[in-house]
Write an enzyme that holds these catalytic residues in place. Sequence first.
Site, PDB file in Angstrom:
ATOM      1  N   ASP A  37      15.552 -34.344  -5.725  1.00  0.00           N
ATOM      2  CA  ASP A  37      16.726 -34.221  -4.926  1.00  0.00           C
ATOM      3  C   ASP A  37      17.138 -32.969  -5.016  1.00  0.00           C
ATOM      4  O   ASP A  37      18.502 -32.738  -4.669  1.00  0.00           O
ATOM      5  CB  ASP A  37      17.923 -35.429  -5.747  1.00  0.00           C
ATOM      6  N   HIS A 240       1.946  -6.423  -8.745  1.00  0.00           N
ATOM      7  CA  HIS A 240       3.242  -7.462  -8.547  1.00  0.00           C
ATOM      8  C   HIS A 240       3.068  -8.402  -9.726  1.00  0.00           C
ATOM      9  O   HIS A 240       3.092  -9.734  -9.722  1.00  0.00           O
ATOM     10  CB  HIS A 240       2.272  -8.330  -7.273  1.00  0.00           C
ATOM     11  N   ASP A 257      10.784  -2.779 -12.006  1.00  0.00           N
ATOM     12  CA  ASP A 257      11.070  -2.827 -10.675  1.00  0.00           C
ATOM     13  C   ASP A 257      11.929  -3.668 -10.162  1.00  0.00           C
ATOM     14  O   ASP A 257      11.815  -5.162 -10.286  1.00  0.00           O
ATOM     15  CB  ASP A 257       9.698  -2.998  -9.793  1.00  0.00           C
ATOM     16  N   ASP A 268      16.158  -2.063  -3.924  1.00  0.00           N
ATOM     17  CA  ASP A 268      14.817  -1.928  -4.353  1.00  0.00           C
ATOM     18  C   ASP A 268      14.684  -0.725  -5.289  1.00  0.00           C
ATOM     19  O   ASP A 268      14.482   0.407  -4.818  1.00  0.00           O
ATOM     20  CB  ASP A 268      13.873  -2.206  -3.137  1.00  0.00           C
ATOM     21  N   HIS A 347      -0.845   2.452  -3.392  1.00  0.00           N
ATOM     22  CA  HIS A 347      -0.005   2.024  -2.299  1.00  0.00           C
ATOM     23  C   HIS A 347       0.692   3.079  -1.503  1.00  0.00           C
ATOM     24  O   HIS A 347       0.598   4.594  -1.749  1.00  0.00           O
ATOM     25  CB  HIS A 347       1.065   1.261  -2.957  1.00  0.00           C
ATOM     26  N   HIS A 351       8.790   1.640   2.416  1.00  0.00           N
ATOM     27  CA  HIS A 351       8.838   0.697   3.303  1.00  0.00           C
ATOM     28  C   HIS A 351      10.477   0.968   3.951  1.00  0.00           C
ATOM     29  O   HIS A 351      11.421   1.278   3.209  1.00  0.00           O
ATOM     30  CB  HIS A 351       8.818  -0.613   2.866  1.00  0.00           C
ATOM     31  N   HIS A 358      11.318  -5.858   2.278  1.00  0.00           N
ATOM     32  CA  HIS A 358      10.477  -4.790   3.204  1.00  0.00           C
ATOM     33  C   HIS A 358      10.923  -5.218   4.591  1.00  0.00           C
ATOM     34  O   HIS A 358      10.769  -6.392   5.324  1.00  0.00           O
ATOM     35  CB  HIS A 358       8.995  -5.380   2.887  1.00  0.00           C
ATOM     36  N   GLU A 381       8.649   5.693  -3.278  1.00  0.00           N
ATOM     37  CA  GLU A 381       8.451   4.996  -4.394  1.00  0.00           C
ATOM     38  C   GLU A 381       6.933   5.501  -4.970  1.00  0.00           C
ATOM     39  O   GLU A 381       6.102   4.326  -5.159  1.00  0.00           O
ATOM     40  CB  GLU A 381       8.528   3.554  -4.469  1.00  0.00           C
ATOM     41  N   TYR A 385      -0.850   4.922 -11.696  1.00  0.00           N
ATOM     42  CA  TYR A 385      -1.346   3.690 -12.441  1.00  0.00           C
ATOM     43  C   TYR A 385      -2.729   3.859 -13.215  1.00  0.00           C
ATOM     44  O   TYR A 385      -3.792   3.964 -12.361  1.00  0.00           O
ATOM     45  CB  TYR A 385      -1.467   2.339 -11.689  1.00  0.00           C
ATOM     46  N   ARG A 402       6.232   4.135 -12.134  1.00  0.00           N
ATOM     47  CA  ARG A 402       6.674   4.065 -10.576  1.00  0.00           C
ATOM     48  C   ARG A 402       8.130   4.622 -10.740  1.00  0.00           C
ATOM     49  O   ARG A 402       8.849   4.032 -11.712  1.00  0.00           O
ATOM     50  CB  ARG A 402       6.377   2.948  -9.964  1.00  0.00           C
ATOM     51  N   GLU A 404      11.329   4.624  -7.967  1.00  0.00           N
ATOM     52  CA  GLU A 404      11.519   4.182  -6.658  1.00  0.00           C
ATOM     53  C   GLU A 404      13.192   4.216  -6.444  1.00  0.00           C
ATOM     54  O   GLU A 404      14.008   3.699  -7.077  1.00  0.00           O
ATOM     55  CB  GLU A 404      11.144   2.619  -6.537  1.00  0.00           C
TER      56      GLU A 404
HETATM   57  N1  GLY Z   1       9.908  -4.349  -5.075  1.00  0.00           N
HETATM   58  C1  GLY Z   1       8.714  -4.432  -4.219  1.00  0.00           C
HETATM   59  C2  GLY Z   1       8.494  -2.896  -3.749  1.00  0.00           C
HETATM   60  O1  GLY Z   1       8.750  -2.130  -4.239  1.00  0.00           O
HETATM   61  O2  GLY Z   1       8.062  -2.999  -2.549  1.00  0.00           O
HETATM   62 MN    MN Z   2       9.604  -1.165  -2.825  1.00  0.00          MN
HETATM   63 MN    MN Z   3      10.314  -2.111  -5.861  1.00  0.00          MN
END
Ligand code: GLY
Ligand code: MN
Ligand code: MN
Length: 434
Positions: A37, A240, A257, A268, A347, A351, A358, A381, A385, A402, A404
């Site tokens: 529910d 991820h 992150d 972000d 990467h 973005h 994103h 960012e 790694y 990283r 960002e």
């Molecule tokens: N947290 C997702 C990215 O940095 O794109």
């Molecule tokens: Mn990001």
């Molecule tokens: Mn991020």
Amino acid sequence: MIKTNEYIKRRKQLMKIAGKNSITILSSRPALIRNGDVHHYYRQDSDFYYLSGFNEPEAVLVLIPNRTGQQQILFCREVDPKKIIWDGPMVGTQGAVDNYGFDAAFDIKEVDRRLPLLLEGCEKVCFKIGENNEFDQKLAGWVKAIDTRVGEKSNAPEEFMSISHVIHDMRLYKSHTEIKCMKKSADIAASAHIRMMQNCQPGMYEFELQAEYQHQLMRQQSHSSYPPIIGSGENNNIMHYINNNKQMLDGELVLVDAGAEYDYYASDVTRTYPVNGKFSARQKDLYELVLQAQSDAINEVQVGKHWIDFHEAAAKTISQGLLDFKILQGSLDEVLEEKTYTQYYMHMTGHWLGLDVHDVGDYRVDDLWVELEENVVLTVEPGLYISENSKAPKKWRGMGVRIEDDIQVTKKGPVILSKNAPKTVAEIEQTMRG
Ligand code: GLY
Ligand code: MN
Ligand code: MN
């Protein structure tokens, strides 16, 4: 907080682009059952929210520029006295007109009867083709209903156009109020990063840092803009990673992150720091290389530069660092040309950011990278790694970094919305000392 006038202005702008003889029809996102529910927290479709500020399911937004009087129409649930006992207040049709700036609002139960009437005489139907099969079928049914009713000569629209791209292009450029929301969202994220740094100790579990983050967000009427990534040790290197269930050990780095969502707008932000509060010499070397790459990239976030420029700046600095550390061999040109650096930096450097993490908006048009324009917002960012399984000299393995930030492009240069999150080695160590 975005005011009603801004939503009205957006709807008018969209009608102007869609054209005089158009009708634009958008559906809200359905509510989702989690189990039994219980529902997931409701989140409106970002395009629908951008045009309405309306946060309920079972709604249809209709824009008809060629109509006198009622051009901006919302179908929504009527206030149901039984339902509000369980779920609390609902907007209802009167609320949609009074508080959301619609010219008219009707009960969603009337949509099948009223929409064919609204469609009749319009030449072009603009909608988000292919995003919601059930809605696409309904729309086809409404158009068909006109044919059936009129009989001999159809007065039904004959042109169908996807409107997603138009809305996404509008969303790319942020207004002054949107930037204010995004700044607030970034400030909240920064305060959560500070709280995590202040509480981080060897022996704690990654989820205990997550609890500090959520505490800080919730007390500022905010929540996660995406499941936070809190990875220590080898987990630094899992892009991820969201399990967040490992114990954090003395001598490890933790990569956090974690962003906030405030009034639907995302931040972000990533910071990486030593679990014990003091960078080792090698951690510092790696960290300062990524920091330099980020700074070089941010310098390229200027009106008129192309989307790829800041990535290339970061890749160049990272590549030179990998050569200096003897993690890669060869010349800088070879490393960049053969992209051997992507073993350790796999990467892109950013973005778009906005209502979605994103966010929508083109990166390329006709195979060319887009130019950065005033008041677009993006992340920068870079990362590095070096997993235990990599071919790097052993002394570097098991670390990932990283960094960002969220950047507004302005004529005066890049504005770092997330600048309140400590970032230099000295700032981080000082924050962690308390
Ligand atoms: N947290 C997702 C990215 O940095 O794109
Ligand atoms: Mn990001
Ligand atoms: Mn991020």
